[in-house]
Design a protein around this motif. Structure first.
Motif, PDB file in Angstrom:
ATOM      1  N   PHE A 103       0.861  -1.177   0.000  1.00 44.66           N
ATOM      2  CA  PHE A 103       0.000   0.000   0.000  1.00 44.66           C
ATOM      3  C   PHE A 103       0.897   1.227   0.000  1.00 44.66           C
ATOM      4  CE2 PHE A 103      -2.512  -3.357   1.931  1.00 44.66           C
ATOM      5  CZ  PHE A 103      -3.765  -3.192   1.344  1.00 44.66           C
ATOM      6  N   LEU A 104       0.784   2.042  -1.040  1.00 47.48           N
ATOM      7  CA  LEU A 104       1.680   3.186  -1.241  1.00 47.48           C
ATOM      8  C   LEU A 104       0.976   4.500  -0.951  1.00 47.48           C
ATOM      9  CD1 LEU A 104       4.326   4.514  -2.480  1.00 47.48           C
ATOM     10  CD2 LEU A 104       3.141   4.384  -4.694  1.00 47.48           C
ATOM     11  N   ILE A 105       1.707   5.431  -0.321  1.00 43.32           N
ATOM     12  CA  ILE A 105       1.253   6.819  -0.210  1.00 43.32           C
ATOM     13  C   ILE A 105       2.423   7.716  -0.581  1.00 43.32           C
ATOM     14  CG2 ILE A 105       1.771   6.875   2.286  1.00 43.32           C
ATOM     15  CD1 ILE A 105      -0.466   8.980   2.553  1.00 43.32           C
ATOM     16  N   ASN A 151       3.016  16.721   2.777  1.00 40.95           N
ATOM     17  CA  ASN A 151       2.413  16.949   4.086  1.00 40.95           C
ATOM     18  C   ASN A 151       1.753  15.648   4.532  1.00 40.95           C
ATOM     19  OD1 ASN A 151       0.885  17.713   6.324  1.00 40.95           O
ATOM     20  ND2 ASN A 151       0.407  19.725   5.476  1.00 40.95           N
ATOM     21  N   LEU A 152       2.497  14.821   5.236  1.00 40.94           N
ATOM     22  CA  LEU A 152       2.013  13.486   5.586  1.00 40.94           C
ATOM     23  C   LEU A 152       0.844  13.524   6.550  1.00 40.94           C
ATOM     24  CD1 LEU A 152       5.482  11.719   5.992  1.00 40.94           C
ATOM     25  CD2 LEU A 152       3.944  11.616   4.026  1.00 40.94           C
ATOM     26  N   GLN A 153       0.799  14.539   7.393  1.00 48.26           N
ATOM     27  CA  GLN A 153      -0.305  14.654   8.340  1.00 48.26           C
ATOM     28  C   GLN A 153      -1.604  14.983   7.610  1.00 48.26           C
ATOM     29  OE1 GLN A 153      -0.098  14.044  11.541  1.00 48.26           O
ATOM     30  NE2 GLN A 153      -1.882  14.980  12.496  1.00 48.26           N
ATOM     31  N   LEU A 154      -1.560  16.005   6.757  1.00 48.82           N
ATOM     32  CA  LEU A 154      -2.756  16.431   6.038  1.00 48.82           C
ATOM     33  C   LEU A 154      -3.256  15.344   5.085  1.00 48.82           C
ATOM     34  CD1 LEU A 154      -4.700  18.852   5.511  1.00 48.82           C
ATOM     35  CD2 LEU A 154      -3.199  19.474   3.607  1.00 48.82           C
ATOM     36  N   LYS A 155      -2.332  14.579   4.519  1.00 50.62           N
ATOM     37  CA  LYS A 155      -2.724  13.549   3.553  1.00 50.62           C
ATOM     38  C   LYS A 155      -3.146  12.245   4.209  1.00 50.62           C
ATOM     39  CE  LYS A 155      -1.660  16.491   0.378  1.00 50.62           C
ATOM     40  NZ  LYS A 155      -2.700  17.261  -0.302  1.00 50.62           N
ATOM     41  N   GLY A 156      -3.140  12.200   5.550  1.00 54.83           N
ATOM     42  CA  GLY A 156      -3.778  11.093   6.244  1.00 54.83           C
ATOM     43  C   GLY A 156      -2.906   9.910   6.601  1.00 54.83           C
ATOM     44  N   ALA A 198       0.294  -7.585   4.209  1.00 61.68           N
ATOM     45  CA  ALA A 198       0.018  -6.151   4.075  1.00 61.68           C
ATOM     46  C   ALA A 198       1.190  -5.315   4.580  1.00 61.68           C
ATOM     47  CB  ALA A 198      -1.249  -5.802   4.846  1.00 61.68           C
ATOM     48  N   LYS A 199       1.698  -4.435   3.713  1.00 66.70           N
ATOM     49  CA  LYS A 199       2.796  -3.544   4.066  1.00 66.70           C
ATOM     50  C   LYS A 199       2.530  -2.154   3.478  1.00 66.70           C
ATOM     51  CE  LYS A 199       6.248  -7.239   4.270  1.00 66.70           C
ATOM     52  NZ  LYS A 199       7.534  -7.778   3.728  1.00 66.70           N
ATOM     53  N   VAL A 200       3.102  -1.143   4.103  1.00 66.30           N
ATOM     54  CA  VAL A 200       2.904   0.240   3.663  1.00 66.30           C
ATOM     55  C   VAL A 200       4.246   0.840   3.268  1.00 66.30           C
ATOM     56  CG1 VAL A 200       2.350   2.585   4.464  1.00 66.30           C
ATOM     57  CG2 VAL A 200       0.795   0.686   4.963  1.00 66.30           C
ATOM     58  N   VAL A 201       4.247   1.556   2.132  1.00 61.09           N
ATOM     59  CA  VAL A 201       5.423   2.300   1.668  1.00 61.09           C
ATOM     60  C   VAL A 201       5.067   3.779   1.672  1.00 61.09           C
ATOM     61  CG1 VAL A 201       7.016   2.710  -0.248  1.00 61.09           C
ATOM     62  CG2 VAL A 201       6.233   0.375   0.254  1.00 61.09           C
ATOM     63  N   VAL A 202       5.881   4.583   2.359  1.00 59.40           N
ATOM     64  CA  VAL A 202       5.641   6.016   2.496  1.00 59.40           C
ATOM     65  C   VAL A 202       6.728   6.772   1.749  1.00 59.40           C
ATOM     66  CG1 VAL A 202       5.340   7.944   4.089  1.00 59.40           C
ATOM     67  CG2 VAL A 202       4.659   5.619   4.780  1.00 59.40           C
ATOM     68  N   ALA A 203       6.352   7.523   0.723  1.00 61.14           N
ATOM     69  CA  ALA A 203       7.302   8.329  -0.041  1.00 61.14           C
ATOM     70  C   ALA A 203       6.985   9.798   0.194  1.00 61.14           C
ATOM     71  CB  ALA A 203       7.215   8.002  -1.530  1.00 61.14           C
ATOM     72  N   GLY A 204       8.031  10.591   0.520  1.00 59.23           N
ATOM     73  CA  GLY A 204       7.838  12.011   0.762  1.00 59.23           C
ATOM     74  C   GLY A 204       7.862  12.336   2.240  1.00 59.23           C
ATOM     75  N   ARG A 222       6.303  -3.194   9.294  1.00 60.95           N
ATOM     76  CA  ARG A 222       5.475  -3.266   8.087  1.00 60.95           C
ATOM     77  C   ARG A 222       5.471  -1.951   7.305  1.00 60.95           C
ATOM     78  NH1 ARG A 222       1.147  -6.863   8.203  1.00 60.95           N
ATOM     79  NH2 ARG A 222       1.444  -8.521   9.717  1.00 60.95           N
ATOM     80  N   VAL A 223       6.172  -0.923   7.794  1.00 63.54           N
ATOM     81  CA  VAL A 223       6.132   0.401   7.170  1.00 63.54           C
ATOM     82  C   VAL A 223       7.541   0.822   6.756  1.00 63.54           C
ATOM     83  CG1 VAL A 223       5.414   2.811   7.399  1.00 63.54           C
ATOM     84  CG2 VAL A 223       4.187   1.023   8.665  1.00 63.54           C
ATOM     85  N   GLN A 224       7.690   1.174   5.479  1.00 61.53           N
ATOM     86  CA  GLN A 224       8.956   1.709   4.971  1.00 61.53           C
ATOM     87  C   GLN A 224       8.816   3.196   4.708  1.00 61.53           C
ATOM     88  OE1 GLN A 224      11.508  -0.340   2.063  1.00 61.53           O
ATOM     89  NE2 GLN A 224       9.882  -1.873   1.900  1.00 61.53           N
ATOM     90  N   PHE A 225       9.754   3.983   5.252  1.00 62.78           N
ATOM     91  CA  PHE A 225       9.775   5.419   5.021  1.00 62.78           C
ATOM     92  C   PHE A 225      10.912   5.727   4.052  1.00 62.78           C
ATOM     93  CE2 PHE A 225       7.714   4.905   9.112  1.00 62.78           C
ATOM     94  CZ  PHE A 225       6.681   5.823   9.068  1.00 62.78           C
ATOM     95  N   LEU A 226      10.567   6.118   2.824  1.00 64.50           N
ATOM     96  CA  LEU A 226      11.571   6.355   1.794  1.00 64.50           C
ATOM     97  C   LEU A 226      12.091   7.784   1.803  1.00 64.50           C
ATOM     98  CD1 LEU A 226       9.944   4.492  -1.230  1.00 64.50           C
ATOM     99  CD2 LEU A 226      11.435   3.565   0.554  1.00 64.50           C
ATOM    100  N   GLY A 227      11.379   8.707   2.442  1.00 66.51           N
ATOM    101  CA  GLY A 227      11.752  10.114   2.369  1.00 66.51           C
ATOM    102  C   GLY A 227      11.367  10.698   1.019  1.00 66.51           C
ATOM    103  N   PRO A 228      11.793  11.933   0.732  1.00 62.05           N
ATOM    104  CA  PRO A 228      11.459  12.567  -0.553  1.00 62.05           C
ATOM    105  C   PRO A 228      11.988  11.758  -1.732  1.00 62.05           C
ATOM    106  CG  PRO A 228      12.296  14.181   1.012  1.00 62.05           C
ATOM    107  CD  PRO A 228      12.533  12.837   1.633  1.00 62.05           C
TER     108      PRO A 228
END
Length: 398
Positions: free
Chosen positions: A218-220, A224-229, A247-253, A272-278
């Protein structure tokens, strides 16, 4: 036509309005128009290349947004006298224009949604403090010039709303005459973002993301990570995680990810969560993703959701996102009502753990995107330009 595009910075690497404007400028050039960028800064290739097909006009550095808008107006008058501008299209920086396109939607609506993210007990204080800050006073003064009933020497500008929601907000928040607003949804480059990406790059990028074949990513993608939920997404992941190891989450930005890491750790899903940064380019991430999720509290018409749909990735977003007006929920995507409701979001995510359902919805998502291409977006803009120039000519003759 000689077309001036006005914005803070002409740099597609910054995303959002900058990326859209750069793509739009290329399309205008390909259709035989002359493009002038009016901004405080731009990429070096445009600023230093005298042979560039894009002409850059630099707005002097100013103290605040109101002064910047006034400086842009002075510069535009000078450029117009020198070469004759058929259309001045402002992306939200100023007020001297033929077409105003506030990519951020209604500033007041965005402030209301941001306020929702604060604890209830502190909201009255934050609301009162905001009215005292110079930054907010500047925005209010600028918005009064942009949306007020007064005309400039080019006539009263047309206003582009990126969704019906934004149109209603502009009417309610700024008392804009509905007849002055044109509804034009964002479009997406369906050649750059396509299911072919998943065939050519999907496996390689899933390997980079350490994803197994059976994993559901699941990608986002957001600044603005807070505003985007993102907090809602992490809580939803925690709901489905015990029975759904895939189920895993990938966070970009996002630049400040520590609060979200702590949330994921407290809920037992940090692994289960990867933070890729910008990231410079989200396209490979769409190739690797199984589902795009953006439980946003405010979005005029999200480009990243359109990009994911074009890549054949089913998307989950909220009714607070203008692009939701294009989605047929449960057919080519999912639309949830409340961006803070992690229970409902978890239910939608759980349904898309089914690979067959994802595939069917992904095909419909691609068809939706093909009805809203960037080329169509440009054609609609040029039709508006034609009406604007025709009306200005009529006024001149009269």
């Amino acid at each position: 036509m000689n077309i001036a595009l006005v914005l803070d910075s002409f740099d597609p690497g910054r995303g959002g309005v900058e990326q859209w404007t750069a793509q739009f400028a290329r399309q205008l050039l390909s259709r035989g128009h002359e493009v002038h960028i009016v901004a405080e800064s731009c990429t070096n290739d445009v600023a230093t290349n005298r042979e560039s097909t894009i002409r850059f006009h630099q707005i002097p550095t100013t103290k605040n947004r109101v002064d910047r808008a006034d400086a842009a107006a002075d510069l535009l008058r000078t450029v117009d006298q020198q070469i004759g501008l058929d259309v001045i299209h402002d992306m939200g920086l100023g007020w001297y224009c033929d077409v105003l396109q506030p990519h951020g939607g209604s500033r007041k609506a965005a402030e209301r949604r941001n306020l929702e993210l604060a604890p209830k007990w502190i909201r009255p204080a934050k609301r009162g403090l905001s009215s005292l800050l110079p930054r907010y006073r500047d925005f209010n003064a600028l918005n009064e010039k942009q949306y007020g009933s007064k005309t400039n020497d080019r006539g009263q500008s047309r206003i582009i709303a990126l969704s019906k929601r934004v149109k209603a907000e502009l009417i309610n928040d700024y008392d804009v005459d509905a007849r002055r607003i044109d509804l034009i949804y964002n479009g997406v480059d369906t050649q750059r973002f396509s299911p072919a990406l998943r065939v050519s790059q999907g496996a390689r990028w899933r390997t980079r993301l350490l994803a197994d074949d059976d994993d559901c990513l699941f990608l986002i993608v957001a600044h603005n990570l807070q505003l985007k939920g993102l907090p809602t997404l992490i809580r939803a992941l925690a709901r489905i995680a015990p029975a759904s190891p895939q189920a895993k989450v990938v966070v970009a930005g996002g630049k400040r990810t520590e609060p979200y890491r702590r949330l994921a750790e407290s809920l037992g899903v940090i692994d289960r969560v990867q933070f890729l940064g910008p990231v410079d380019d989200a396209a490979p991430l769409y190739a690797a993703a199984d589902v795009y999720v953006q439980p946003t509290f405010y979005d005029p018409c999200s480009l990243v959701v359109l990009e994911a749909l074009a890549a054949g990735v089913p998307a989950i977003t909220t009714a607070r996102n203008g692009v939701a007006e294009l989605i047929s929920s449960s057919i080519d995507g999912y639309v949830v009502d409340d961006p803070g409701d992690d229970r409902v979001l978890a239910e939608r995510m759980r349904e898309l753990l089914n690979a067959d359902r994802r595939a069917a919805m992904g095909r419909k998502a691609r068809q939706l995107a093909q009805r809203h291409t960037f080329a169509r977006n440009v054609t609609e803009m040029l039709a508006l330009y034609a009406r604007v120039t025709k009306n200005r000519h009529r006024r001149a003759v009269a």
